[in-house]
Design a protein around this motif. Structure first.
Motif, short mmCIF file in Angstrom:
data_model
loop_
_atom_site.label_atom_id
_atom_site.label_comp_id
_atom_site.label_asym_id
_atom_site.label_seq_id
_atom_site.Cartn_x
_atom_site.Cartn_y
_atom_site.Cartn_z
N ARG A 75 0.70 -1.09 -0.02
CA ARG A 75 -0.07 -0.12 -0.10
C ARG A 75 0.77 1.17 0.03
N SER A 76 2.02 1.13 0.80
CA SER A 76 2.88 2.43 0.62
C SER A 76 3.83 2.50 -0.42
N LEU A 77 3.95 1.37 -1.25
CA LEU A 77 4.77 1.44 -2.49
C LEU A 77 3.99 2.00 -3.61
N PHE A 78 2.54 1.75 -3.80
CA PHE A 78 1.75 2.02 -4.80
C PHE A 78 1.19 3.49 -4.70
N ALA A 79 1.18 4.05 -5.75
CA ALA A 79 0.71 5.33 -5.77
C ALA A 79 -0.90 5.39 -5.50
N PRO A 80 -1.52 6.63 -5.14
CA PRO A 80 -2.88 6.41 -4.87
C PRO A 80 -3.75 6.18 -6.25
N ALA A 81 -3.04 6.64 -7.31
CA ALA A 81 -4.12 6.42 -8.35
C ALA A 81 -4.10 4.86 -8.66
N PHE A 82 -2.72 4.15 -8.58
CA PHE A 82 -2.93 2.76 -9.12
C PHE A 82 -3.47 1.91 -8.03
N ARG A 83 -3.46 2.47 -6.71
CA ARG A 83 -4.33 1.46 -5.55
C ARG A 83 -5.73 1.68 -6.26
N SER A 84 -6.19 2.73 -6.88
CA SER A 84 -7.63 3.03 -7.02
C SER A 84 -7.87 1.81 -8.17
N GLU A 85 -6.88 1.70 -9.07
CA GLU A 85 -6.92 0.95 -10.32
C GLU A 85 -7.20 -0.54 -9.77
N LEU A 86 -6.64 -0.98 -8.73
CA LEU A 86 -6.68 -2.28 -8.34
C LEU A 86 -8.19 -2.53 -7.83
N GLN A 87 -8.78 -1.76 -7.37
CA GLN A 87 -9.93 -1.76 -7.10
C GLN A 87 -10.27 -2.86 -5.80
#
Length: 632
Positions: free
Chosen positions: A446-458
């Protein structure tokens, strides 16, 4: 051992581009440097690169039946092909060669899709039957040999032994799959059936795919699974004697070849057992190969030398340089997708060494998964006993809080790493095991991934891979379950992938007798108490080998086959690591929080924390991006 490719028009009979088929085939030249061949007819193109092992004079591929209505490209070895050939000849089939490949063609004619159930070996193949307008793809039970495929937007299906064959097709979209990125940073590889690309898939082990022209491409069909069916009760001595005999039989079945044979010898239990069996089954001394390391913490070569002396093998050792990190970019081109197992580097070197002397080697891979050799099994069972005393509803808040409060101690022995144990106990069995095998924890991803990418993972989480397999597992025994999960993920996605690519890069065939499916089925039925007894993993295997191998080979601590990346990142690779992880390849994806990456680099290089595993996974991901030009 070979490389296969294919193009199939599942909508019609369009002409296959000869130049494109040739380029796809030649992308895997390293898998079969001896010969190459292609076949085209309306709507179908098949290609093959050959490494000659059996029937050197007449085993060329693509290979046909008598009237050329059935044609196959095949990668692997069928160890019971002589028995099948005799059975099929009695049923009226006529053979023009002495190759195991032709046996598959006639087995298909006789038994159809169920032909794979009769094959003993490692294999992936594509078979076209013109009379049935059917393309049949198959992969062996444990996934020893790879097979990739993709359905393109224009109605063509393409397949190959490696992703690079698919990447040679201009219509394959190189869009990265977000869920595959999440899985990679959890496991260090991308588990079946996904690949790093949205459009490409791996055919799972023990599955076939039957595609009929004019029909939609179906889902793969499973034809085998590890059974975990309990045997009738027998005592330890009988179990050990049977296991010894079955291992020897499996090794013997894997010695079929018309070229020089050898073995990898690490000095561990599994490779030593294979070499012991080979020495008893062959008249000539066994050729054995080992890798040594300058760092004694990683070096097992003295144990390999001990076994080599005991069985009077022709033993060869090469030392891997302490700074052998020039292979990093080479690995990206070998694996075609991110792959973070650092032992791929010494594996590449030992394959390079072996190929100088032999064409086929036997390996001890599979013993840890079959017989509970990993230390993590021991810790999992300790945690399972604690889980059984408290329901999850009670454990989750208490151990979750303790896990948050307790300081992280990467440097400490496992028994003192209470933070990790507390975090695991706050989860159910599958989630707890996922936590123990994860390269990066949920919190770190969660810390590694950018917010936009975390959102894309759904909200998708990589633990779903283990949950999916656990839901259909044929056992509820706690130890057998995690062995099963490893066979479905780590064994095929990491261990076997690593060995296949490293060996085929040198035109070397590696056979794995401890993964003979008859042996795997029998071992799976043994009680867990005979595999892990107290803190002793592989208990019954070691007992079965006491007359063959010295005590210090059987009962010493397992060392593994790793490289000192933590010290590399604080020394020789310090500058290169910072430049590449802060460079444009990672930044331009938009996947990552670049400030967090910089923080990990700083803390690792200062010695405050050991971030070598996440930093290595990022370095290999960056190398993949630069090598393959994939797009977010």
């Amino acid at each position: 051992m070979c490389g296969i490719v294919g193009i199939f028009d599942f909508r019609g009979n369009r002409e296959i581009d000869a130049g494109l088929l040739h380029r796809m085939n030649e992308s895997q030249f390293h898998r079969g440097p001896d010969e190459g061949g292609t076949h085209r007819e309306p709507g179908v193109g098949l290609g093959h690169r050959r490494l000659s092992i059996i029937d050197l004079s007449t085993g060329q591929q693509p290979l046909f039946n008598e009237d050329h209505s059935v044609v196959i490209v095949f990668n692997g070895e069928i160890y019971n092909f002589r028995e099948l050939m005799a059975e099929l000849a009695q049923l009226g089939h006529q053979f023009r060669t002495h190759s195991d490949t032709e046996v598959i063609v006639h087995a298909w004619e006789q038994w159809g899709e169920r032909c794979v159930e009769r094959l003993r070996g490692m294999f992936s193949f594509g078979l076209w039957d013109r009379n049935r307008s059917t393309l049949f793809l198959a992969r062996d039970r444990l996934g020893i040999k790879p097979l990739y495929y993709a359905c393109l937007d224009d109605g063509m299906l393409i397949f190959g032994s490696e992703l690079k064959a698919l990447l040679a097709h201009p219509r394959l979209r190189r869009e990265i799959a977000p869920q595959a990125v999440e899985e990679y940073f959890a496991y260090g590889y991308i588990p079946e059936p996904k690949t790093i690309y949205r459009q490409a898939m791996k055919l799972p082990p023990g599955h076939t795919l039957t595609i009929r022209r004019g029909e939609p491409v179906p889902l793969p069909r499973e034809y085998w699974d590890v059974p975990f069916r309990a045997h009738d009760a027998f005592d330890e001595n009988e179990a050990a004697a049977q296991l010894h005999a079955r291992v020897k039989e499996a090794v013997g079945s894997h010695l079929v070849a018309e070229v020089p044979l050898g073995a990898f010898l690490s000095g561990g239990v599994d490779s030593s057992a294979v070499v012991s069996a080979m020495a008893k089954l062959t008249d000539e001394p066994v050729n054995t190969c080992s890798i040594s390391f300058g760092d004694a913490a990683y070096d097992e070569s003295r144990y390999a030398q001990q076994v080599a002396a005991l069985y009077q093998t022709r033993h060869h050792v090469d030392q891997v340089a302490q700074d052998d990190f020039g292979l990093i970019d080479k690995l990206a081109s070998l694996y075609d997708e991110p792959f973070a197992d650092s032992s791929a580097m010494p594996t590449y070197r030992v394959c390079e060494l072996a190929r100088k002397r032999v064409t086929v080697v036997l390996s001890g891979d599979g013993g840890d998964e079959n017989l509970a050799g990993y230390r993590r099994y021991r810790w999992h069972m300790v945690e399972e006993r604690l889980r059984s005393r408290l329901p999850l509803a009670a454990r989750k808040p208490v151990f979750g809080l303790l896990g948050n409060l307790y300081p992280k101690a990467d440097w400490a022995p496992r028994v003192l790493r209470a933070k990790s144990t507390f975090e695991s106990l706050a989860r159910d069995s599958v989630e707890g095991y996922f936590h123990s095998v994860s390269l990066l924890s949920d919190k770190m991803r969660r810390s590694l991934f950018a917010p936009a990418f975390r959102s894309e993972l759904q909200d998708y989480q990589a633990s779903e891979v283990l949950r999916r397999h656990a839901r259909r597992a044929p056992t509820d025994d706690p130890l057998s379950l995690v062995q099963y999960l490893d066979m479905k993920t780590y064994l095929v996605g990491d261990i076997l992938t690593k060995v296949d690519r490293a060996s085929m890069a040198h035109g070397l065939e590696v056979r794995v007798p401890l993964l003979d499916h008859h042996l795997v089925e029998w071992i799976s039925g043994l009680p867990s108490s005979l595999k892990l007894k107290g803190s002793e993993g592989k208990y019954i295997f070691k007992k079965s080998l006491q007359a063959d191998l010295p005590h210090d080979i059987l009962y010493r601590d397992k060392m593994g086959f790793a490289v000192p990346i933590a010290s590399w990142f604080r020394g020789s690779l310090r500058t290169q690591l910072q430049a590449r992880l802060q460079g444009p390849a990672l930044r331009d994806t938009g996947f990552f929080d670049m400030a967090f990456i910089e923080e990990m680099c700083s803390h690792h290089q200062s010695g405050r924390r050991d971030y070598s595993a996440p930093l290595w996974s990022l370095l290999l991901f960056e190398s993949f991006l630069r090598t393959h030009g994939a797009s977010a």
